[in-house]
Enzyme design. Sequence first.
Site, PDB file in Angstrom:
ATOM      1  N   LYS A 104      32.534  42.005  16.257  1.00 44.29           N
ATOM      2  CA  LYS A 104      33.901  41.549  15.921  1.00 44.29           C
ATOM      3  C   LYS A 104      34.265  41.999  14.517  1.00 44.29           C
ATOM      4  O   LYS A 104      35.371  42.484  14.274  1.00 44.29           O
ATOM      5  CB  LYS A 104      33.997  40.021  16.032  1.00 44.29           C
ATOM      6  CG  LYS A 104      33.860  39.491  17.440  1.00 44.29           C
ATOM      7  CD  LYS A 104      35.055  39.887  18.302  1.00 44.29           C
ATOM      8  CE  LYS A 104      34.829  39.634  19.771  1.00 44.29           C
ATOM      9  NZ  LYS A 104      35.851  40.193  20.655  1.00 44.29           N
ATOM     10  N   SER A 110      37.281  36.556  16.085  1.00 44.79           N
ATOM     11  CA  SER A 110      36.620  35.259  16.195  1.00 44.79           C
ATOM     12  C   SER A 110      36.405  34.654  14.819  1.00 44.79           C
ATOM     13  O   SER A 110      36.184  35.383  13.839  1.00 44.79           O
ATOM     14  CB  SER A 110      35.273  35.467  16.880  1.00 44.79           C
ATOM     15  OG  SER A 110      34.473  34.324  16.779  1.00 44.79           O
ATOM     16  N   TYR A 115      26.692  40.049  18.230  1.00 51.07           N
ATOM     17  CA  TYR A 115      28.040  39.780  18.765  1.00 51.07           C
ATOM     18  C   TYR A 115      29.052  39.660  17.633  1.00 51.07           C
ATOM     19  O   TYR A 115      30.101  40.308  17.631  1.00 51.07           O
ATOM     20  CB  TYR A 115      28.048  38.496  19.621  1.00 51.07           C
ATOM     21  CG  TYR A 115      29.447  37.994  19.863  1.00 51.07           C
ATOM     22  CD1 TYR A 115      30.294  38.646  20.754  1.00 51.07           C
ATOM     23  CD2 TYR A 115      29.963  36.896  19.158  1.00 51.07           C
ATOM     24  CE1 TYR A 115      31.597  38.224  20.941  1.00 51.07           C
ATOM     25  CE2 TYR A 115      31.263  36.463  19.347  1.00 51.07           C
ATOM     26  CZ  TYR A 115      32.079  37.131  20.241  1.00 51.07           C
ATOM     27  OH  TYR A 115      33.372  36.724  20.414  1.00 51.07           O
TER      28      TYR A 115
END
Length: 338
Positions: free
Chosen positions: A153, A124, A149
């Site tokens: 990643k 991302s 989150y």
Amino acid sequence: MSVLVTGGAGYIGSHTCVELINAGVDVVIVDNFCNCKKSSINRIRALVNKDFTYYECDIRDKKGLDSIFKKEKIDSVIHFAGLKAVDESVYKPLEYFDNNVNGTLVLLDVMRNNGCKKIVFSSSATVYGMNNISPLTEDMQVGGVTNPYGRTKFMIECILQDLYVSDNSWSICLLRYFNPIGAHKSGTMGEDPNGIPNNLMPYITQVAIGKREYLNVWGDDYDTPDGTGVRDYIHVVDLALGHVKAVQKIEAGSGLYIYNLGTGKGYSVLDVVKAFEKASGVKIPYKIGPRRAGDIATCYSDPGKAYRELGWKAERDIEEMCEDSWRWQSQNPNGYPD
Ligand code: NAD
Ligand code: WQD
């Protein structure tokens, strides 16, 4: 070529499966259906002329995953499976690290045990953090992430890079998505969030069908042309086609590759509202609210590397993204059927 697609029944995964199958690739989907409906599998089937196999399996289920690898002849993996709600990750960090990081470790171990060393990973733009200046290029420093989150990643990117250093017969592609929106042209597949949408486009489409009264615009005092946040929105079908190119790249030989998947153009929140109103003919009432914690003013890609090395670039503009999002939402006001 046979590709195992984790999270293949989700938003980006389902669109990618359609494009993979259209490109002649055999697809095996693994999904635990924690954030999608099984009917998305039927919608994929209805759009392609070839059957495919799916397994209801959690990627943390090592035995289950291993038996799938033993049964199917898997050449490579596209790894979408993961939890993705930024705010939820703040109050459920253990669940996010377990699902995303531990899930990836289990997957990689099973892959290695079965001699499959080719993987495309859904990363991302969030890994670029708060401090880099757009347009963002792949060589910029990553890691200044602000939530669990985003940290998953970043951690998974680190794990995959360390894995490649330890054994350069792996072929690994990290794809950093910008802001995927839009839906399949047919109007039969699209984004179907649970509960109140966090992301801009599904919120707008739910206002448009009357599920929500108005859009909250999170801040109009940023240093941007109209004061609202600027992002690089990319049509989900363009994103899907980027995965077809990425799989071809990892099939061609070992290596570690990192690509931005974005358009290179930035649109503000109010630009998107206007484009959506034009595409749908529906007025979107909005109220300006305070800034949302963790948001940055501007985030858009330099997509040049993916063009130079994969021959991929996004073709669909913001009007088409809005038209397709609206077609999906208006034809499926309650999302996928149960
Ligand atoms: P999504 O939630 O629609 O799809 C993820 C799929 O993975 C779902 O179908 C879910 O049921 C499945 N899944 C989750 N945990 C699993 C597990 N442990 N085992 C098996 N299946 C599991 O999300 P999406 O928008 O399609 O995103 C796909 C990937 O792309 C995610 O990894 C996400 O973090 C990443 N990503 C998404 C965006 C975005 O804005 N949508 C942006 C950047 C990166
Ligand atoms: C876009 C713009 C908001 C909702 C997130 C994740 C990122 C990636 C993509 C997975 C911002 C504004 C939004 C609303 C608003 N996901 N907005 N009202 O924040 O760029 O990225 O999704 O990897 O990691 O952080 O996307 O769609 O939430 O917001 O004003 O109700 O719209 O402030 O400027 P974001 P978004």
